[in-house]
Design a protein around this motif. Structure first.
Motif, PDB file in Angstrom:
ATOM      1  N   TYR A 177       0.854  -1.184   0.000  1.00  7.70           N
ATOM      2  CA  TYR A 177       0.000   0.000   0.000  1.00  7.70           C
ATOM      3  C   TYR A 177       0.890   1.234   0.000  1.00  7.70           C
ATOM      4  O   TYR A 177       2.093   1.165   0.254  1.00  7.70           O
ATOM      5  CB  TYR A 177      -0.916   0.012   1.230  1.00  7.70           C
ATOM      6  CG  TYR A 177      -0.170  -0.145   2.535  1.00  7.70           C
ATOM      7  CD1 TYR A 177       0.350   0.952   3.216  1.00  7.70           C
ATOM      8  CD2 TYR A 177       0.038  -1.418   3.087  1.00  7.70           C
ATOM      9  CE1 TYR A 177       1.053   0.815   4.394  1.00  7.70           C
ATOM     10  CE2 TYR A 177       0.740  -1.561   4.278  1.00  7.70           C
ATOM     11  CZ  TYR A 177       1.243  -0.448   4.928  1.00  7.70           C
ATOM     12  OH  TYR A 177       1.936  -0.598   6.092  1.00  7.70           O
ATOM     13  N   GLU A 181      -1.277   6.811   2.412  1.00 11.13           N
ATOM     14  CA  GLU A 181      -2.722   6.585   2.425  1.00 11.13           C
ATOM     15  C   GLU A 181      -3.150   5.695   3.588  1.00 11.13           C
ATOM     16  O   GLU A 181      -4.328   5.360   3.703  1.00 11.13           O
ATOM     17  CB  GLU A 181      -3.165   5.927   1.105  1.00 11.13           C
ATOM     18  CG  GLU A 181      -2.852   6.736  -0.143  1.00 11.13           C
ATOM     19  CD  GLU A 181      -3.638   8.035  -0.217  1.00 11.13           C
ATOM     20  OE1 GLU A 181      -4.582   8.199   0.575  1.00 11.13           O
ATOM     21  OE2 GLU A 181      -3.300   8.885  -1.050  1.00 11.13           O
ATOM     22  N   PHE A 188     -12.863   3.250   7.732  1.00 14.63           N
ATOM     23  CA  PHE A 188     -12.518   2.786   6.391  1.00 14.63           C
ATOM     24  C   PHE A 188     -12.013   3.951   5.546  1.00 14.63           C
ATOM     25  O   PHE A 188     -12.560   5.056   5.590  1.00 14.63           O
ATOM     26  CB  PHE A 188     -13.750   2.151   5.728  1.00 14.63           C
ATOM     27  CG  PHE A 188     -13.529   1.756   4.295  1.00 14.63           C
ATOM     28  CD1 PHE A 188     -12.837   0.601   3.981  1.00 14.63           C
ATOM     29  CD2 PHE A 188     -13.990   2.559   3.256  1.00 14.63           C
ATOM     30  CE1 PHE A 188     -12.628   0.230   2.665  1.00 14.63           C
ATOM     31  CE2 PHE A 188     -13.797   2.197   1.938  1.00 14.63           C
ATOM     32  CZ  PHE A 188     -13.106   1.031   1.644  1.00 14.63           C
ATOM     33  N   SER A 189     -10.964   3.714   4.799  1.00 15.89           N
ATOM     34  CA  SER A 189     -10.394   4.723   3.916  1.00 15.89           C
ATOM     35  C   SER A 189     -10.443   4.213   2.480  1.00 15.89           C
ATOM     36  O   SER A 189      -9.800   3.211   2.149  1.00 15.89           O
ATOM     37  CB  SER A 189      -8.950   5.033   4.319  1.00 15.89           C
ATOM     38  OG  SER A 189      -8.332   5.862   3.351  1.00 15.89           O
ATOM     39  N   TRP A 190     -11.205   4.869   1.643  1.00 17.04           N
ATOM     40  CA  TRP A 190     -11.331   4.449   0.242  1.00 17.04           C
ATOM     41  C   TRP A 190     -10.000   4.597  -0.495  1.00 17.04           C
ATOM     42  O   TRP A 190      -9.636   3.753  -1.310  1.00 17.04           O
ATOM     43  CB  TRP A 190     -12.414   5.269  -0.447  1.00 17.04           C
ATOM     44  CG  TRP A 190     -12.604   4.890  -1.877  1.00 17.04           C
ATOM     45  CD1 TRP A 190     -12.216   5.580  -2.977  1.00 17.04           C
ATOM     46  CD2 TRP A 190     -13.214   3.688  -2.375  1.00 17.04           C
ATOM     47  NE1 TRP A 190     -12.548   4.900  -4.128  1.00 17.04           N
ATOM     48  CE2 TRP A 190     -13.160   3.740  -3.791  1.00 17.04           C
ATOM     49  CE3 TRP A 190     -13.801   2.591  -1.753  1.00 17.04           C
ATOM     50  CZ2 TRP A 190     -13.679   2.720  -4.577  1.00 17.04           C
ATOM     51  CZ3 TRP A 190     -14.304   1.571  -2.554  1.00 17.04           C
ATOM     52  CH2 TRP A 190     -14.239   1.643  -3.951  1.00 17.04           C
ATOM     53  N   ALA A 191      -9.251   5.666  -0.185  1.00 12.90           N
ATOM     54  CA  ALA A 191      -7.960   5.879  -0.841  1.00 12.90           C
ATOM     55  C   ALA A 191      -6.985   4.749  -0.496  1.00 12.90           C
ATOM     56  O   ALA A 191      -6.230   4.278  -1.351  1.00 12.90           O
ATOM     57  CB  ALA A 191      -7.382   7.230  -0.423  1.00 12.90           C
ATOM     58  N   PHE A 193      -7.861   1.662   0.325  1.00 12.00           N
ATOM     59  CA  PHE A 193      -8.347   0.461  -0.363  1.00 12.00           C
ATOM     60  C   PHE A 193      -7.887   0.440  -1.816  1.00 12.00           C
ATOM     61  O   PHE A 193      -7.399  -0.579  -2.312  1.00 12.00           O
ATOM     62  CB  PHE A 193      -9.872   0.407  -0.289  1.00 12.00           C
ATOM     63  CG  PHE A 193     -10.485  -0.724  -1.063  1.00 12.00           C
ATOM     64  CD1 PHE A 193     -10.469  -2.009  -0.576  1.00 12.00           C
ATOM     65  CD2 PHE A 193     -11.066  -0.489  -2.300  1.00 12.00           C
ATOM     66  CE1 PHE A 193     -11.025  -3.063  -1.295  1.00 12.00           C
ATOM     67  CE2 PHE A 193     -11.626  -1.528  -3.034  1.00 12.00           C
ATOM     68  CZ  PHE A 193     -11.603  -2.818  -2.525  1.00 12.00           C
ATOM     69  N   VAL A 194      -8.019   1.578  -2.497  1.00 12.74           N
ATOM     70  CA  VAL A 194      -7.588   1.671  -3.897  1.00 12.74           C
ATOM     71  C   VAL A 194      -6.080   1.440  -3.995  1.00 12.74           C
ATOM     72  O   VAL A 194      -5.594   0.737  -4.892  1.00 12.74           O
ATOM     73  CB  VAL A 194      -7.972   3.039  -4.489  1.00 12.74           C
ATOM     74  CG1 VAL A 194      -7.371   3.211  -5.883  1.00 12.74           C
ATOM     75  CG2 VAL A 194      -9.494   3.184  -4.553  1.00 12.74           C
TER      76      VAL A 194
END
Length: 334
Positions: A177, A181, A188-191, A193-194
């Motif tokens: 990762y 980020e 939860f962090s969408w950035a 996860f991406v």
């Protein structure tokens, strides 16, 4: 019922033997692994004395405790295992082995598990279609995927990195990762996860490309063999549609042997792909094991081996039970 009783008894005995062997191995090594570990821990602690609890944990896991017989040590070892105590890591003192494994395990399970399932599904579906269309141009997929399977993991990983990361700049080179980020809290962090997905693409592609050929070849050969069975010939004589014969009669029975192999593959998911994780510096169990070996971290090595062993046994046990449900002949013959 006798089949399930025998299987359960077999795996209970195997589990006991695996844990007992894990207890005995450090005590059979030349020298004193516990003394070595305690020395390294003292150096990691700046020469300050260790707590009595740390000393007892290390000696219980790796060596002989003073004044205790081997049997008493064995009982104490089981007690600590049942409480989730696998010792202290010397390379990452004062972190516990349990915490380190718990942090690395999800990365390996998600990455290698997802890649294994995708590889199995692709191999099964494409292999069934190639077997159904045997003798056509689709048969050329077999030598192609077999060739890809023969390529060493590390070489394929380096090629993917050179093309998609270095030359094209599309995907990250190493890590699991982007450190910038990483979420600061439990939310939860969408950035993040991406970022994790982007870092997992190349390692997952390495696993899929290297393993799909075996599933495809096995399914293709079983499909060809199944097509000559009496029940398939009878279905064709009854005038059933080709699609129904392919899925309900041929592919369904041809897939049964592959399920056993899939169960074994799932069992080794926790072991991860050591070479792949090392090449991509992926924060999974494989990389953790390499670091433990390089640092002679006996407690961490023993903990990782134990978790891998237990996972393999659990996966095989579940697949044994499911296999008995899928194929009644196993229950009658087992």
């Amino acid at each position: 019922m006798n089949f399930y009783v025998r299987r359960i008894a077999f795996y209970i005995v195997t589990l006991w033997a695996a844990i007992s062997l894990n207890f005995l191995l450090p005590r059979l090594l030349p020298g004193d692994p516990a003394a070595i570990m305690l020395g390294k821990l003292r150096r990691a602690n700046g020469g300050r004395p260790l707590s009595e609890e740390t000393i007892q944990t290390i000696t219980s896991i790796l060596g002989a405790e003073k004044g205790m017989s081997l049997w008493d040590q064995y009982i104490a070892y089981w007690s600590r295992l049942l409480h989730g105590d696998l010792g202290i890591s010397s390379t990452r003192y004062p972190a516990t082995v349990t915490d380190l494994i718990a942090a690395a395990l999800p990365w390996t399970v998600v990455l290698v598990g997802t890649a294994t399932v995708i590889s199995f599904a692709i191999g099964l579906i494409v292999g069934a279609w190639v077997g159904w269309k045997r003798g056509t141009a689709l048969d050329h997929l077999v030598p192609l995927t077999t060739f890809l399977q023969s390529i060493p993991y590390f070489w394929l990983a380096l090629v993917l990195v050179a093309v998609f990361s270095v030359q094209l700049g599309l995907l990250p080179i190493v890590g699991g990762y982007d450190v910038f980020e990483f979420p600061a809290g439990p939310e939860f962090s969408w950035a993040f996860f991406v970022s994790a997905v982007e870092h997992a693409i190349l390692p997952a592609a390495t696993i899929i490309i290297s393993s799909v050929g075996g599933w495809l070849l096995g399914m293709r050969n079983m499909m060809v063999s199944t097509m000559s069975e009496d029940y398939v010939v009878t279905a064709e004589a009854k005038g059933l549609t080709p699609g129904r014969i392919r899925t309900r009669y041929a592919a369904r029975n041809a897939a049964i042997p592959s399920l056993a192999g899939f169960g074994i593959a799932l069992g080794f998911v926790v072991a991860g792909s050591v070479v792949m994780e090392q090449v991509f510096s992926y924060p999974g169990i494989g990389k953790l094991l390499i670091q433990a070996i390089q640092g002679l971290d006996y407690a961490l090595m023993q903990g990782v081996f134990l978790v891998i062993t237990l996972t393999v046994l659990a996966a095989n046990f579940i697949m044994d039970l499911l296999y008995g449900l899928i194929d009644p002949r196993v229950r009658h013959n087992g």
